[in-house]
Design an enzyme around this catalytic site. Structure first.
Site: not given
Ligand code: NAD
Ligand code: GLY
Length: 369
Positions: A121, A185, A227, A242, A249
């Site tokens: 987890r 980028e 970022k 965001r 894209h």
């Protein structure tokens, strides 16, 4: 060296940027690496070229690397590889409090990050990105994923790394085409939110691509800081902030899908062309001046990245490309939000774009040049 914080309350971490950071891993990771044997999930090329540096660094702190090789390429972001990797991590006795190292580009970072998100987890991981794309984008922000038959990155989790070391020296062995794809980028951060950085890149882009240390560190650090700011504001991409990182894209994804997600068109190359198309489409809507759209095209050309769809020699029309967009995971209640531009450094999310108009625009683009 630059150090950029990613501020996410209990999940905050630092991104270090500079040359020679792999050698400083034990010092910079400190208590995160608490056991004598450290699992390292590595892109096979990155291990061949940079594994010795990591081995030596760990030896210096009395530790050893336990290597797990990942075959280079997008095909490794698969269910079968995820199963093989998680079984291996379990066999190594990795515990929740441990930190797995991910050495390589976005493929390894996404795969290892996702394995760590679900292992017991959730266990810790440290990103050691060795491509420019991974350093300025995929290693920061906690998006992890694998691909499925239905598409790219459709199964994944948000799972932040505990530390990112962007060792600029590793970029020296990167094939020039991969370097240019990563540069797309970098350019994106200027186009979407920082006109001053865009202008700086006009003069300094060639130095960045030539890996001149000062310019490279500045470009990578500015990109990561941009970022980090956006991720801190909207970690789970719910407020729209965001989503601006997706500039280029939506168009790019359609081109990648048409090219079969193959080496014919690398992700960064698709983003560069997608960014040019987003700029031209913004100009067509009257939101961006044609002169600014042209400046974005020129910046893309100057980096040796394709700025015309014709260069891809695709055998399709605009409707087919829009068809790919409909499978985009950004589809939201039947609409597809597009990141468009009001100016250089002024991206915005447009939820009203008419897809039949986009198809006509793409037909024109496919016919021109
Ligand atoms: P990649 O991981 O496939 O690496 C590109 C190539 O470079 C590979 O052949 C690899 O073996 C080689 N390589 C890596 N480091 C090297 C080095 N230092 N020297 C020589 N060769 C080296 O590609 P990428 O562009 O880094 O990442 C693309 C992936 O990232 C895609 O799967 C994409 O979906 C994902 N991505 C994720 C995010 C995110 O936020 N998680 C963001 C952008 C992209
Ligand atoms: N690469 C886009 C994001 O991290 O949100």
């Amino acid at each position: 060296m630059a150090v950029i914080p990613v501020d996410l309350a209990g999940r905050s971490y630092k991104v270090h940027v500079g040359p020679g950071l792999l050698a400083r891993l034990p010092e910079l990771a400190g208590p995160l690496l608490r056991k004598p044997a450290v699992p390292v999930v590595a892109d096979a090329n990155a291990r061949r070229l940079w594994g010795a540096a990591l081995d030596e660094a760990l030896r210096g702190s009395g530790q050893t690397a336990l290597w797990y090789d990942v075959a280079p390429g997008e095909a490794s972001k698969s269910w079968s590889e995820l199963e093989r990797l998680t079984n291996w991590l379990l066999a190594q006795g990795v515990e929740r409090g441990d930190h797995v190292l991910a050495l390589g580009g976005g493929v390894v970072g996404d795969l290892a990050g996702f394995a760590c998100a679900i292992l017991k987890r959730g266990c810790g991981f440290i990103q050691l990105p060795t491509t420019l794309l991974a350093q300025v984008d995929s290693s920061v922000g906690g998006k992890t994923a694998i691909n499925t038959a239905a598409g790219k990155n459709l199964v994944g989790a948000f799972h932040q790394p505990a530390l990112v070391l962007a060792d600029l020296a590793t970029l020296a062995t990167l094939p020039p085409r991969e370097l240019r794809a990563g540069y797309a980028e970098v350019l994106k951060y200027g186009v979407l939110g920082d006109a001053q950085f865009f202008d700086w890149l006009a003069g300094n882009g060639p130095k960045v691509l030539a890996l001149e240390e000062k310019a490279l560190e500045q470009a990578v650090a500015i990109s990561i800081a941009a970022k980090a700011r956006i991720v801190a504001e909207d970690e789970r991409e719910t407020s729209g902030a965001r989503a601006l990182l997706n500039l280029g894209h939506t168009f790019g994804h359609a081109l990648e899908a048409e090219a079969g997600f193959s080496d014919r068109l690398l992700h960064g190359e698709a983003v560069a062309l997608g960014m040019v198309l987003a700029a031209r489409y913004s100009a067509r809507l009257g939101h961006l001046s044609p002169a600014d759209a042209e400046r974005i095209t020129s910046a893309t050309d100057a980096a040796g990245l394709a700025s015309e769809i014709a260069a891809l020699a695709l055998d399709c029309d605009g409707t087919a490309l829009v068809g790919h967009m409909l499978h985009d995971k950004k589809m939201d209640a039947g609409t597809l939000p597009f990141v468009l531009l009001r100016g250089i450094g002024e991206a915005y999310l447009d939820r009203e774009v008419a897809l039949d108009d986009v198809a006509l625009f793409l037909d024109e683009q496919l016919r021109s040049h």
